[in-house]
Design a protein around this motif. Structure first.
Motif, PDB file in Angstrom:
ATOM      1  N   PRO A 288      58.459  50.374  37.364  1.00 43.16           N
ATOM      2  CA  PRO A 288      59.770  49.737  37.486  1.00 43.16           C
ATOM      3  C   PRO A 288      59.808  48.398  36.762  1.00 43.16           C
ATOM      4  CG  PRO A 288      58.985  50.526  39.617  1.00 43.16           C
ATOM      5  CD  PRO A 288      57.836  50.637  38.678  1.00 43.16           C
ATOM      6  N   GLN A 289      60.979  48.004  36.369  1.00 45.15           N
ATOM      7  CA  GLN A 289      61.189  46.724  35.698  1.00 45.15           C
ATOM      8  C   GLN A 289      61.003  45.589  36.700  1.00 45.15           C
ATOM      9  OE1 GLN A 289      64.889  46.916  33.671  1.00 45.15           O
ATOM     10  NE2 GLN A 289      64.661  44.984  32.572  1.00 45.15           N
ATOM     11  N   SER A 290      60.290  44.549  36.301  1.00 45.41           N
ATOM     12  CA  SER A 290      60.079  43.384  37.165  1.00 45.41           C
ATOM     13  C   SER A 290      61.069  42.279  36.827  1.00 45.41           C
ATOM     14  CB  SER A 290      58.648  42.855  36.999  1.00 45.41           C
ATOM     15  OG  SER A 290      57.696  43.792  37.445  1.00 45.41           O
ATOM     16  N   THR A 291      61.296  41.394  37.780  1.00 45.25           N
ATOM     17  CA  THR A 291      62.132  40.229  37.522  1.00 45.25           C
ATOM     18  C   THR A 291      61.342  39.187  36.749  1.00 45.25           C
ATOM     19  OG1 THR A 291      61.479  39.055  39.538  1.00 45.25           O
ATOM     20  CG2 THR A 291      63.323  40.626  39.718  1.00 45.25           C
ATOM     21  N   ARG A 292      62.048  38.233  36.201  1.00 47.22           N
ATOM     22  CA  ARG A 292      61.360  37.178  35.450  1.00 47.22           C
ATOM     23  C   ARG A 292      60.394  36.414  36.343  1.00 47.22           C
ATOM     24  NH1 ARG A 292      64.021  32.316  31.691  1.00 47.22           N
ATOM     25  NH2 ARG A 292      62.533  32.617  29.966  1.00 47.22           N
ATOM     26  N   ALA A 293      60.795  36.141  37.576  1.00 43.56           N
ATOM     27  CA  ALA A 293      59.910  35.433  38.499  1.00 43.56           C
ATOM     28  C   ALA A 293      58.658  36.249  38.796  1.00 43.56           C
ATOM     29  CB  ALA A 293      60.650  35.101  39.789  1.00 43.56           C
ATOM     30  N   GLN A 294      58.791  37.548  38.894  1.00 50.44           N
ATOM     31  CA  GLN A 294      57.624  38.404  39.137  1.00 50.44           C
ATOM     32  C   GLN A 294      56.681  38.426  37.935  1.00 50.44           C
ATOM     33  OE1 GLN A 294      59.849  41.951  40.111  1.00 50.44           O
ATOM     34  NE2 GLN A 294      59.478  41.728  42.329  1.00 50.44           N
ATOM     35  N   VAL A 295      57.245  38.413  36.730  1.00 53.06           N
ATOM     36  CA  VAL A 295      56.402  38.365  35.536  1.00 53.06           C
ATOM     37  C   VAL A 295      55.668  37.025  35.482  1.00 53.06           C
ATOM     38  CG1 VAL A 295      56.318  38.600  33.030  1.00 53.06           C
ATOM     39  CG2 VAL A 295      57.987  39.913  34.342  1.00 53.06           C
ATOM     40  N   TYR A 296      56.356  35.952  35.840  1.00 56.99           N
ATOM     41  CA  TYR A 296      55.707  34.640  35.922  1.00 56.99           C
ATOM     42  C   TYR A 296      54.523  34.688  36.878  1.00 56.99           C
ATOM     43  CZ  TYR A 296      54.960  29.780  37.321  1.00 56.99           C
ATOM     44  OH  TYR A 296      54.381  28.561  37.625  1.00 56.99           O
ATOM     45  N   ASP A 297      54.728  35.227  38.056  1.00 52.45           N
ATOM     46  CA  ASP A 297      53.646  35.305  39.046  1.00 52.45           C
ATOM     47  C   ASP A 297      52.477  36.132  38.515  1.00 52.45           C
ATOM     48  OD1 ASP A 297      54.994  33.732  40.874  1.00 52.45           O
ATOM     49  OD2 ASP A 297      55.826  35.434  41.976  1.00 52.45           O
ATOM     50  N   PHE A 298      52.775  37.221  37.809  1.00 54.94           N
ATOM     51  CA  PHE A 298      51.710  38.058  37.273  1.00 54.94           C
ATOM     52  C   PHE A 298      50.868  37.271  36.263  1.00 54.94           C
ATOM     53  CE2 PHE A 298      50.135  40.755  33.823  1.00 54.94           C
ATOM     54  CZ  PHE A 298      49.334  41.639  34.531  1.00 54.94           C
ATOM     55  N   VAL A 299      51.515  36.568  35.359  1.00 52.87           N
ATOM     56  CA  VAL A 299      50.791  35.818  34.331  1.00 52.87           C
ATOM     57  C   VAL A 299      49.913  34.754  34.974  1.00 52.87           C
ATOM     58  CG1 VAL A 299      51.061  34.216  32.389  1.00 52.87           C
ATOM     59  CG2 VAL A 299      52.494  36.268  32.531  1.00 52.87           C
ATOM     60  N   VAL A 300      50.486  33.984  35.892  1.00 56.22           N
ATOM     61  CA  VAL A 300      49.739  32.910  36.538  1.00 56.22           C
ATOM     62  C   VAL A 300      48.574  33.463  37.352  1.00 56.22           C
ATOM     63  CG1 VAL A 300      49.903  31.153  38.352  1.00 56.22           C
ATOM     64  CG2 VAL A 300      51.641  31.256  36.551  1.00 56.22           C
ATOM     65  N   ASN A 301      48.828  34.511  38.127  1.00 57.11           N
ATOM     66  CA  ASN A 301      47.771  35.085  38.959  1.00 57.11           C
ATOM     67  C   ASN A 301      46.649  35.673  38.119  1.00 57.11           C
ATOM     68  OD1 ASN A 301      49.182  34.365  41.266  1.00 57.11           O
ATOM     69  ND2 ASN A 301      50.161  36.369  41.504  1.00 57.11           N
ATOM     70  N   GLU A 302      46.988  36.337  37.019  1.00 63.90           N
ATOM     71  CA  GLU A 302      45.970  36.892  36.136  1.00 63.90           C
ATOM     72  C   GLU A 302      45.080  35.792  35.563  1.00 63.90           C
ATOM     73  OE1 GLU A 302      45.241  40.373  34.285  1.00 63.90           O
ATOM     74  OE2 GLU A 302      45.312  40.279  36.458  1.00 63.90           O
ATOM     75  N   LEU A 303      45.683  34.742  35.066  1.00 62.66           N
ATOM     76  CA  LEU A 303      44.901  33.681  34.446  1.00 62.66           C
ATOM     77  C   LEU A 303      43.988  32.988  35.457  1.00 62.66           C
ATOM     78  CD1 LEU A 303      47.647  32.184  32.111  1.00 62.66           C
ATOM     79  CD2 LEU A 303      45.642  33.492  31.397  1.00 62.66           C
ATOM     80  N   ASN A 304      44.505  32.739  36.632  1.00 57.24           N
ATOM     81  CA  ASN A 304      43.670  32.108  37.653  1.00 57.24           C
ATOM     82  C   ASN A 304      42.566  33.042  38.136  1.00 57.24           C
ATOM     83  OD1 ASN A 304      44.676  29.399  38.045  1.00 57.24           O
ATOM     84  ND2 ASN A 304      46.562  30.323  38.833  1.00 57.24           N
ATOM     85  N   ALA A 305      42.855  34.329  38.172  1.00 59.71           N
ATOM     86  CA  ALA A 305      41.850  35.293  38.640  1.00 59.71           C
ATOM     87  C   ALA A 305      40.681  35.407  37.684  1.00 59.71           C
ATOM     88  CB  ALA A 305      42.502  36.661  38.857  1.00 59.71           C
ATOM     89  N   VAL A 306      40.944  35.337  36.388  1.00 60.71           N
ATOM     90  CA  VAL A 306      39.862  35.556  35.423  1.00 60.71           C
ATOM     91  C   VAL A 306      39.120  34.277  35.066  1.00 60.71           C
ATOM     92  CG1 VAL A 306      41.081  37.530  34.430  1.00 60.71           C
ATOM     93  CG2 VAL A 306      41.351  35.280  33.368  1.00 60.71           C
ATOM     94  N   LEU A 307      39.640  33.126  35.423  1.00 57.92           N
ATOM     95  CA  LEU A 307      39.025  31.861  35.018  1.00 57.92           C
ATOM     96  C   LEU A 307      37.518  31.797  35.309  1.00 57.92           C
ATOM     97  CD1 LEU A 307      41.477  28.874  35.659  1.00 57.92           C
ATOM     98  CD2 LEU A 307      39.989  29.200  33.684  1.00 57.92           C
TER      99      LEU A 307
END
Length: 517
Positions: free
Chosen positions: A182-201
């Motif tokens: 399903p299509q995500s909202t802009r806020a959900q895409v923001y959360d995905f990007v931030v969470n991914e970057l923090n997770a892999v750090l």
């Protein structure tokens, strides 16, 4: 040897291209003899990584520094760059005029479908590696990525999703090949990007990245950029987090400002101390950087002994060019202006020049442009020269393109400090931004305004595909500029999803157009 593997998308099987109607002209004084380039540059394959991740990281070569994709969208919609209609040349059905005038629509606007396809193509390559593995260096088949390799590919994927977040907003987040979600909202895409970057750090390499790969510096630099734009992306400011992420880059001691601004972008810029994440362009094995072709007038082939005739498309608007003082070293490093000569110093001629042009046939790149359409002067406009051209330049340039660099990190920190304190003259912010001013050879700031801060970002980051993002964050996106009327259309901070992608999507997860289009 590097390679670019092309995969089709579920939603778009073919990559779109846009043809420009450039004119072929016989050049007086053209050359056929062999010659030794005066500044050949270094082979960008020196130190290149062949670790099985090339298929993903080389996808940065698509759309980043070439025509008809992400770069075009970010620059031609802004007050930095423009393609004028030069009679029958560069009209292309009006797709670049509508971009300049902010007459955005789901069809008939240049670069949108290319930006979508190039970005999702990179995501698909990342997903392929993460799920299926990389080629086995010891034999046939595939092997799983190491923890560090997976973290690097996830960082790259997060960067691609940031592009979609910034340009289109409401998109699908696919994390496995063939996913139709399903299509995500802009806020959900923001959360995905931030969470991914923090997770892999924690799993990313510490210290300086290997050539054409990423380390913790890239994740932190991208986090600083994303947090700085959080107010736009999700409606909540995250300035403290932007400062923290920028400080992790700065305090690491891994990156420094290059002493000479021009060196950051030159054909000899391999492993520049300012580079944090790059698109590894190379004339032989990492092709796709077309700036010389995109911006130079046809006879300027003789100036650089280029192996192909340029297209005479992109230039800069007069007001933006004039935002640089003559003392600013970045001005001479960023633009090509004035009378143009061939390699031996003789004037070069436009044999099809406009008889009303006071410069006559001799090519003179003037900052002033007479009009956007229908008869923009063929030789008007300061040309894009920040990624400088070597003698013997080919349609595929050697300059690596900094996707993330230290100078931007400093600007992001300074702006976040000023926004958090509510004081554009905050001494802590000025101290950071003045590091860049000192390198540029211009007076440091003792006071600052919001408008001047935006102008300073433009002077430092010209041609780095960030101007559209900056104009939106500063509330300047809808203002009037040359040949573009003012508007207050809030929905235009997002580009329309290309109609080709909506038509190709299927129920139950069919794409829905962004509001207002």
């Amino acid at each position: 040897m590097r390679y670019i593997a092309k995969y089709s998308l579920v939603a778009a099987a073919f990559f779109g291209t846009v043809a420009c109607t450039d004119l072929e002209e016989e050049l007086r004084g053209d050359f056929t003899e062999k010659f030794a380039p005066a500044n050949a540059g270094v082979g960008q394959d020196e130190g290149a990584v062949t670790d099985g991740l090339e298929a993903a990281f080389n996808r940065l070569l698509g759309g980043t520094a070439n025509h008809g994709s992400y770069f075009s969208v970010q620059e031609l919609s802004s007050d930095e760059a423009v393609i004028t209609q030069k009679g029958g040349d560069w009209f292309d059905g009006g797709i670049w005029l509508t971009m300049h005038r902010h007459q955005f629509a789901s069809t008939g606007v240049g670069g949108l479908n290319g930006a979508w396809n190039d970005t999702y193509g990179g995501i698909l390559q990342c997903n392929e590696l993460l799920v299926k593995g990389k080629p086995n260096p010891n034999g046939e088949g595939l092997v799983a990525l190491t923890v560090s390799e997976a973290a690097q590919v996830r960082t790259l994927r997060a960067y691609f999703y940031w592009r979609l977040l910034d340009v289109f907003g409401n998109v699908k987040i696919a994390v496995s090949p063939g996913d139709d979600v399903p299509q995500s909202t802009r806020a959900q895409v923001y959360d995905f990007v931030v969470n991914e970057l923090n997770a892999v750090l924690p799993d990313l390499p510490a210290g300086r990245q290997e050539y054409a790969r990423v380390s913790q510096g890239a994740a932190n630099a991208l986090l600083a950029r994303v947090y700085l734009n959080a107010q736009v992306y999700k409606g909540t400011a995250e300035y403290a987090k932007a400062i923290e992420a920028a400080d992790r880059v700065i305090n690491s001691g891994v990156y420094t400002l290059a002493p000479n601004f021009a060196d950051v972008f030159s054909p000899r810029n391999t492993d520049n101390p300012e580079h944090i994440m790059i698109a590894p362009f190379d004339a032989e094995t990492g092709t796709g950087m077309n700036f010389a072709m995109m911006t130079l007038h046809y006879p300027s082939q003789l100036t650089f002994r280029a192996t192909a005739q340029p297209w005479n498309g992109y230039s800069t608007m007069e007001e933006f060019y004039n935002s640089f003082s003559d003392a600013d070293k970045r001005k001479a490093a960023s633009f090509i202006v004035g009378p143009q000569k061939d390699i031996t110093g003789n004037p070069i001629l436009d044999l099809a020049y406009d008889k009303a042009d006071p410069d006559g046939a001799e090519i003179n790149y003037t900052p002033k442009i007479n009009e956007l359409a229908p008869n923009g002067s063929r030789q008007a406009g300061a040309r894009l020269g920040k990624f400088s051209f070597k003698i013997g330049v080919t349609p595929d340039m050697d300059n690596d393109y900094p996707v993330l660099r230290y100078g931007e990190v400093l600007l992001n920190k300074a702006e976040a400090i000023a926004r958090q304190s509510g004081n554009w003259s905050d001494p802590a912010a000025l101290a950071v931004i003045n590091e860049l001013r000192t390198r540029a050879g211009v007076p440091t700031y003792t006071t600052m305004t919001e408008g001047e801060f935006l102008a300073e970002r433009g002077r430092e980051l010209f041609q780095e595909a960030l101007r559209r993002t900056d104009l939106i964050r500063f509330g300047a996106w809808g203002r009037a500029w040359w040949e573009k009327p003012a508007h207050n259309d809030a929905h235009k901070i997002l580009m329309p999803i290309p109609q080709e992608q909506i038509d190709a999507s299927k129920a139950p997860n069919k794409l829905v157009q962004n509001p207002g289009y």
